[in-house]
Design an enzyme around this catalytic site. Structure first.
Site, short mmCIF file in Angstrom:
data_model
loop_
_atom_site.label_atom_id
_atom_site.label_comp_id
_atom_site.label_asym_id
_atom_site.label_seq_id
_atom_site.Cartn_x
_atom_site.Cartn_y
_atom_site.Cartn_z
N GLU A 168 -3.86 3.32 3.64
CA GLU A 168 -3.64 2.35 4.72
C GLU A 168 -2.15 2.09 4.89
OE1 GLU A 168 -4.69 0.93 7.32
OE2 GLU A 168 -5.61 -0.97 6.84
N ASP A 169 -1.75 1.79 6.12
CA ASP A 169 -0.33 1.49 6.36
C ASP A 169 0.07 0.12 5.85
OD1 ASP A 169 -1.89 0.20 8.27
OD2 ASP A 169 -0.64 0.74 9.98
N ILE A 170 -0.74 -0.91 6.19
CA ILE A 170 -0.35 -2.28 5.82
C ILE A 170 -1.60 -3.14 5.68
CG2 ILE A 170 0.00 -2.91 8.27
CD1 ILE A 170 2.39 -4.65 7.29
N ASP B 215 -2.79 -6.97 5.86
CA ASP B 215 -2.41 -8.31 6.29
C ASP B 215 -3.55 -9.25 5.88
OD1 ASP B 215 -1.49 -10.54 7.57
OD2 ASP B 215 -1.62 -9.76 9.60
N GLY C 228 -6.53 -8.19 5.30
CA GLY C 228 -7.41 -7.40 4.43
C GLY C 228 -8.71 -7.00 5.12
N LEU C 229 -8.88 -7.45 6.38
CA LEU C 229 -10.13 -7.19 7.11
C LEU C 229 -10.38 -5.68 7.30
CD1 LEU C 229 -12.43 -8.61 8.74
CD2 LEU C 229 -10.99 -8.34 10.75
N THR C 230 -9.35 -4.96 7.70
CA THR C 230 -9.53 -3.53 7.97
C THR C 230 -10.02 -2.80 6.72
OG1 THR C 230 -7.73 -3.66 9.58
CG2 THR C 230 -8.36 -1.46 8.85
N ASP D 91 3.29 0.39 14.38
CA ASP D 91 3.69 0.22 15.78
C ASP D 91 3.70 -1.22 16.24
OD1 ASP D 91 0.81 -0.16 15.77
OD2 ASP D 91 0.92 0.00 17.94
#
Ligand code: IMP
Length: 186
Positions: free
Chosen positions: A107-109, A111, A113-115, A169
């Site tokens: 994963e990129d980031i 925040d 944690g939902l994704t 992005d």
């Protein structure tokens, strides 16, 4: 472009600072690659690279691994502009056979944690032998959902600011920057 350098002129009207420069990123990615390589020796893991934000991190991480592994791509979309929509659309897992495989979600980031939570949920029941996560950035925030499992590997912890570059992005722009920069407040 190194950490703390002035923002290059083309991006100076949009970004306030160079938070992570190219050498700092490269050396941390190779450290993490060494750690994954030690962990997955002989296990032929699958790197599940979450598009679009992880396309650069995933490519660099994959090239830093000294163990045999496979690469797959999935899509997850939850943000419009700088705001989370609260819903995550995950696509691409239907074409991936992870049964009995050791999976690393890249994963990129993180925040809220939902994704990552939604991706893990989708992976549950698909019969993976193990599921770990490797994230490029983790924000310090109190928005993270309770009970969110910790990520296995985190390249950098950062303050709660909106960042772009190295795959990340703002409305599809800035992904190509070879450094991580902080967006100016709107
Ligand atoms: P979460 O679901 O709230 O953890 O957010 C994860 C996703 O939100 C990431 O995969 C990014 O696509 C996006 N995101 C969160 N913070 C940022 C940021 O600072 N810059 C760019 N994208 C972000």
């Amino acid at each position: 472009m190194e950490t703390g350098d002035p923002v290059p002129p083309p991006w100076a009207s949009s970004l306030t600072e160079v938070l992570l420069g190219t050498s700092q990123i490269a050396s941390r990615v190779s450290e993490i690659g060494a750690s994954l390589s030690a962990h997955y020796e002989g296990l032929n893991p699958v790197l599940l690279i979450v598009l679009k934000g992880s396309f650069i991190f995933g490519a660099d991480l994959s090239r830093s691994l000294s163990v045999s592994h496979e690469v797959q791509f999935i899509r997850a979309k939850s943000y419009v502009g700088t705001e989370s929509t609260g819903e995550v659309h995950v696509t691409g897992l239907e074409g991936v056979d992870i049964s009995g495989r050791h999976v690393v979600v890249v994963e990129d980031i993180v925040d809220t944690g939902l994704t990552l939570r939604q991706i893990r949920k989708k992976l549950t029941g698909m019969g993976a032998a193990s599921v770990e996560s490797c994230v490029f950035l983790k924000k310090e925030t109190d928005r993270r959902g309770k009970g969110t499992p910790d990520e296995t590997w985190v390249a950098f912890g950062i303050e709660d600011r909106f960042v772009v570059g190295y795959g990340l992005d703002f409305d599809q722009k800035f992904r190509h920057l070879p450094f991580v920069g902080v967006m100016k407040e709107a």
